[in-house]
Design an enzyme around this catalytic site. Structure first.
Site, mmCIF file in Angstrom:
data_model
loop_
_atom_site.group_PDB
_atom_site.id
_atom_site.type_symbol
_atom_site.label_atom_id
_atom_site.label_comp_id
_atom_site.label_asym_id
_atom_site.label_seq_id
_atom_site.Cartn_x
_atom_site.Cartn_y
_atom_site.Cartn_z
ATOM 1 N N THR A 9 -3.320 -11.160 13.160
ATOM 2 C CA THR A 9 -3.770 -12.424 12.574
ATOM 3 C C THR A 9 -3.397 -13.594 13.475
ATOM 4 O O THR A 9 -4.208 -14.491 13.718
ATOM 5 C CB THR A 9 -3.176 -12.602 11.172
ATOM 6 O OG1 THR A 9 -3.538 -11.474 10.381
ATOM 7 C CG2 THR A 9 -3.704 -13.859 10.505
ATOM 8 N N ARG B 179 0.851 -1.187 0.000
ATOM 9 C CA ARG B 179 0.000 0.000 0.000
ATOM 10 C C ARG B 179 0.888 1.240 0.000
ATOM 11 O O ARG B 179 1.956 1.248 0.596
ATOM 12 C CB ARG B 179 -0.865 0.037 1.267
ATOM 13 C CG ARG B 179 -2.253 -0.525 1.112
ATOM 14 C CD ARG B 179 -3.127 -0.235 2.331
ATOM 15 N NE ARG B 179 -2.557 -0.671 3.586
ATOM 16 C CZ ARG B 179 -2.074 0.145 4.502
ATOM 17 N NH1 ARG B 179 -2.074 1.445 4.326
ATOM 18 N NH2 ARG B 179 -1.587 -0.341 5.624
ATOM 19 N N SER C 32 4.797 -10.105 1.057
ATOM 20 C CA SER C 32 4.046 -11.077 0.259
ATOM 21 C C SER C 32 2.884 -11.642 1.071
ATOM 22 O O SER C 32 2.914 -11.644 2.301
ATOM 23 C CB SER C 32 4.964 -12.194 -0.234
ATOM 24 O OG SER C 32 5.627 -12.823 0.845
ATOM 25 N N ARG C 33 1.866 -12.109 0.379
ATOM 26 C CA ARG C 33 0.580 -12.395 1.018
ATOM 27 C C ARG C 33 -0.018 -13.728 0.633
ATOM 28 O O ARG C 33 0.282 -14.301 -0.407
ATOM 29 C CB ARG C 33 -0.424 -11.311 0.607
ATOM 30 C CG ARG C 33 -0.004 -9.899 0.978
ATOM 31 C CD ARG C 33 -0.362 -9.577 2.371
ATOM 32 N NE ARG C 33 0.160 -8.311 2.831
ATOM 33 C CZ ARG C 33 -0.390 -7.624 3.830
ATOM 34 N NH1 ARG C 33 -1.469 -8.059 4.433
ATOM 35 N NH2 ARG C 33 0.157 -6.492 4.197
ATOM 36 N N ASP D 239 -8.866 -8.320 10.796
ATOM 37 C CA ASP D 239 -8.414 -6.985 10.369
ATOM 38 C C ASP D 239 -9.403 -5.856 10.654
ATOM 39 O O ASP D 239 -9.014 -4.785 11.083
ATOM 40 C CB ASP D 239 -8.094 -7.015 8.860
ATOM 41 C CG ASP D 239 -7.277 -5.821 8.400
ATOM 42 O OD1 ASP D 239 -7.406 -5.414 7.234
ATOM 43 O OD2 ASP D 239 -6.492 -5.284 9.217
ATOM 44 N N SER E 254 0.416 -2.279 12.403
ATOM 45 C CA SER E 254 0.971 -3.344 11.558
ATOM 46 C C SER E 254 2.158 -4.012 12.247
ATOM 47 O O SER E 254 2.877 -3.385 12.995
ATOM 48 C CB SER E 254 1.466 -2.755 10.237
ATOM 49 O OG SER E 254 0.491 -1.906 9.735
ATOM 50 N N ALA E 255 2.330 -5.277 11.938
ATOM 51 C CA ALA E 255 3.451 -6.082 12.446
ATOM 52 C C ALA E 255 3.391 -6.307 13.961
ATOM 53 O O ALA E 255 4.411 -6.471 14.598
ATOM 54 C CB ALA E 255 4.799 -5.476 12.052
ATOM 55 N N CYS E 256 2.204 -6.299 14.535
ATOM 56 C CA CYS E 256 2.086 -6.606 15.959
ATOM 57 C C CYS E 256 1.240 -7.833 16.209
ATOM 58 O O CYS E 256 0.807 -8.072 17.323
ATOM 59 C CB CYS E 256 1.519 -5.404 16.722
ATOM 60 S SG CYS E 256 2.680 -4.030 16.777
ATOM 61 N N ARG F 281 4.219 -2.140 20.308
ATOM 62 C CA ARG F 281 5.537 -2.632 20.733
ATOM 63 C C ARG F 281 6.236 -1.597 21.587
ATOM 64 O O ARG F 281 6.614 -0.546 21.090
ATOM 65 C CB ARG F 281 6.437 -2.792 19.504
ATOM 66 C CG ARG F 281 6.238 -3.962 18.676
ATOM 67 C CD ARG F 281 7.225 -3.926 17.503
ATOM 68 N NE ARG F 281 6.906 -5.011 16.607
ATOM 69 C CZ ARG F 281 7.598 -6.140 16.515
ATOM 70 N NH1 ARG F 281 8.684 -6.313 17.238
ATOM 71 N NH2 ARG F 281 7.209 -7.080 15.699
ATOM 72 N N LYS G 95 -9.411 -1.613 2.729
ATOM 73 C CA LYS G 95 -9.091 -0.404 3.494
ATOM 74 C C LYS G 95 -9.917 0.801 3.028
ATOM 75 O O LYS G 95 -10.400 1.602 3.832
ATOM 76 C CB LYS G 95 -7.604 -0.078 3.398
ATOM 77 C CG LYS G 95 -6.683 -1.216 3.774
ATOM 78 C CD LYS G 95 -6.846 -1.656 5.222
ATOM 79 C CE LYS G 95 -5.732 -2.619 5.621
ATOM 80 N NZ LYS G 95 -5.915 -3.129 6.989
ATOM 81 N N TYR H 151 -2.195 -3.590 -6.295
ATOM 82 C CA TYR H 151 -1.837 -4.296 -5.071
ATOM 83 C C TYR H 151 -2.800 -4.138 -3.902
ATOM 84 O O TYR H 151 -3.140 -3.016 -3.512
ATOM 85 C CB TYR H 151 -0.444 -3.856 -4.599
ATOM 86 C CG TYR H 151 0.116 -4.844 -3.634
ATOM 87 C CD1 TYR H 151 -0.109 -4.708 -2.275
ATOM 88 C CD2 TYR H 151 0.784 -5.982 -4.089
ATOM 89 C CE1 TYR H 151 0.332 -5.672 -1.398
ATOM 90 C CE2 TYR H 151 1.229 -6.944 -3.217
ATOM 91 C CZ TYR H 151 1.005 -6.792 -1.864
ATOM 92 O OH TYR H 151 1.443 -7.758 -1.001
ATOM 93 N N HIS I 150 -10.180 -0.785 12.899
ATOM 94 C CA HIS I 150 -9.083 -1.639 12.415
ATOM 95 C C HIS I 150 -8.822 -2.714 13.468
ATOM 96 O O HIS I 150 -7.792 -2.710 14.137
ATOM 97 C CB HIS I 150 -7.837 -0.751 12.205
ATOM 98 C CG HIS I 150 -6.687 -1.433 11.559
ATOM 99 N ND1 HIS I 150 -5.381 -1.030 11.780
ATOM 100 C CD2 HIS I 150 -6.618 -2.479 10.707
ATOM 101 C CE1 HIS I 150 -4.564 -1.798 11.075
ATOM 102 N NE2 HIS I 150 -5.287 -2.689 10.418
#
Lengths: 102, 494
Positions: free
Chosen positions: B251, B67, B363-364, B273, B246-248, B395, B204, B195, B224
């Protein structure tokens, strides 16, 4: 070796709080679990580590408080009064000033 | 007499001038034809028939892998209504610039009309969207991520109650990439990217940026957030929604295999999400997942971090920008200890470590939600699930304890509004700079964030049984620089 799903122990404490069954200690930032409140059976976390995980250090939070104050500037007068109020109250709690809630 | 939808589709075709228009019905036959089309286009490859049935690998343009927030705009009529956290251009200017880019952009291509429902097909909380696009990849992905096709047209009928989204790949050049949300019109225009969140307009763009605007207008919440159910030994399930930047690990959290499963505490997945929530007749906020699939980051995903997703993606899934083994199976960093030999990397080259990671870091996998073994029996419930807790987190290497509870709703809104995540430091032991991401909505709030905090405060007054608010930090480190909470020792930071 602890398995990945140990975060469920934290969710369990939350559930117990929702049901009014779990103990908590008040800190300036909110309520944290008491020393024994999180189930540690089957996990390799010592008492010492748990204390470290639950520690709330007012000096660190005072720094954070200042950083948050800076962040709020960009919203100007669109920042709701109530948010400003909570920010000020937190500041007072961190300084050890007892806050009387209306 | 044409319907509002037909009129809008015609108007977009007049600008983009496609060679033909194809209305999508969402059927299996159509999905097969779309897949065949994708394979013909040369950037999509079928995977191992036996071990990954009905799965494909898609390679996007190397300049189009994530994104792009820098070219994403909230085009409210007034700049102040977009606020200090959003990029803004005046709607008229955006339409002029983008109109020029859309002019003839679909020449020689097929325009796909993709009607879809966000949320369970029968739920009063759900909403209809229609995307027109020249990307078959978007069609295939939207079929997994939303209730797509005839079911949506049936729900819409001849009404004008849909959120339109115009999308074209354009020339995929980063300089001619723009994503605009015209809030007062509830309209999305996106060009120049194929993408994920740039191109799957239901995700989104609609489910968060447009929906948060609608939610403020209509008195509900679009957040979110993952939604999970925690089952206790009595069999009762308590639902919680959680927002992390993101990245916490959203999922992995909503799909976790609980360490206390033997004691009767089990986690059920509703969504990973986005949550749409409305006050129910029982006085609780009821949440639905507007999506019907998971579009998750592949690298770092393995049997230990998320066995439910690893099981789910074994069929009917799309993999984007991962590597492919000699057995035509997908592979990514962190999937297994040993790196298979004879792989093609995400750009289709014979993999060599000197070329960087085999799978693109963003990548997804795109997988139908219903395939996760942990999927809740209530994931598609039109009434949604009652939320008893909101969890916020980020974090923090030193600052925040493992978990704490807010004193009340107002304090909880403050806690959520001030959540932050430290950027990962290059030097061990050094603490990164905290980046604020209120409610994890910084890239997704469709209006002035100050007003969004106001909306949260107002909602608190409208919910008779509001969720308790908690804040977690799985990432605290000891003096030795190691994570204190064991879960993080087994997670690969992405």
């Amino acid at each position: 070796m602890a398995r990945y799903g140990d975060n469920a122990r934290v969710l369990k404490w939350m559930l117990e709080r929702i049901e009014g069954k779990a103990a908590a200690t008040e800190t300036p930032i909110g309520a944290v679990p008491t020393a024994n409140a999180i189930t540690l059976d089957g996990i390799n976390v010592s008492r010492e580590t748990m204390n470290e995980l639950l520690r709330v250090e007012p000096a660190d939070w005072a720094k954070e408080h200042a950083d948050v104050g800076d962040f709020f500037k960009k919203f100007g007068d669109r920042l709701p009064e109530e948010i400003r109020e909570e920010h000020n109250r937190l500041g007072e709690r961190l300084q050890g000033i007892p806050v009387v809630r209306k | 007499m044409s319907t509002p939808l037909e009129q809008w589709v015609e108007s977009t075709a007049r600008i983009t001038r496609p060679a033909q228009i194809q209305w999508c019905d969402g059927s299996e036959g159509e999905a097969t034809r779309i897949e065949d089309q994708l394979i013909r286009e040369g950037r999509t490859f079928p995977l191992n028939d036996k071990t990954y049935p009905n799965c494909i690998l898609h390679r996007s343009d190397p300049s189009d892998v994530a994104r792009t927030e820098k070219v994403t705009y909230i085009c409210t009529r007034n700049r102040e209504d977009a606020g200090p956290t959003n990029n803004w251009i005046a709607p008229a200017e955006a339409k002029q610039t983008m109109g020029a880019l859309f002019d003839g952009s679909m020449k020689g291509r097929t325009m796909y009309v993709v009607p879809y429902i966000l949320g369970p097909a029968a739920s009063p909380q759900s909403r209809v969207g229609v995307e027109v696009t020249d990307s078959a990849y978007v069609v295939a992905s939207m079929r997994i991520m939303s209730r797509m096709g005839k079911v949506a047209l049936d729900r819409l009928g001849s009404s004008s109650d849909f959120v339109p989204g115009l999308h074209s790949l354009g020339d995929l050049s980063p300089e001619r990439r723009l994503i605009a949300h015209f809030q007062e019109e509830k309209l999305i225009w996106s060009i120049g990217s194929g993408y994920g969140g740039n191109a799957l307009l239901g995700k989104k763009c609609f489910a968060l940026r447009i929906a948060s605007w609608m939610a403020r207008e209509q008195g509900w919440m679009a957040e979110h957030m993952l939604i999970l159910g925690l089952e206790s030994p009595s069999g009762k399930v308590t639902y919680m929604a959680a927002a992390f930047p993101s990245a916490c690990g959203k999922t992995n959290l909503c799909m976790m295999v609980s360490a206390l499963e033997n004691e009767g505490y089990r986690v059920w997945t509703i969504g990973d999400d986005i949550a749409w929530m409305q006050v129910g007749s029982d006085g609780y906020l009821h949440a639905i997942n507007p999506e019907s699939g998971f579009f998750g980051v592949a690298p770092g995903t393995n049997e230990k971090t998320n066995s439910n997703v690893m099981a789910a993606v074994r069929k009917n899934s799309i993999f984007t920008n991962v590597a492919m083994t000699a057995q035509r199976e997908p592979w990514w960093e962190g999937m297994s200890e040993n790196v298979p030999s004879g792989m093609l990397d995400w750009q289709g080259r014979a993999w060599s470590p000197s070329n960087g990671p085999a799978a693109q870091p963003n990548s997804r996998y795109t997988v139908p939600a219903v395939q996760a073994p942990s999927i809740s029996p209530r994931w598609d419930d039109p009434a949604g699930v009652p939320i008893s807790a909101f969890i916020f987190g980020g974090r923090r290497a030193r600052l925040a304890p493992l978990v704490y509870e807010a004193m009340n709703w107002q304090h909880g809104v403050y806690v959520a509004a001030t959540m932050a995540s430290e950027t990962t430091a290059a030097i061990t032991g050094a603490v990164g700079v905290p980046r604020r991401d209120p409610m994890a909505m910084l890239p997704f709030c469709g209006y002035n964030m100050g007003d969004y905090f106001r909306h949260w405060l107002e909602m608190g007054k409208k919910i008779p049984h509001p969720p308790k608010i908690f804040h977690v930090n799985w990432f605290r480190k000891g003096a030795d620089g190691k994570f204190l909470w064991p879960d993080m020792a087994t997670t690969l930071a992405s």
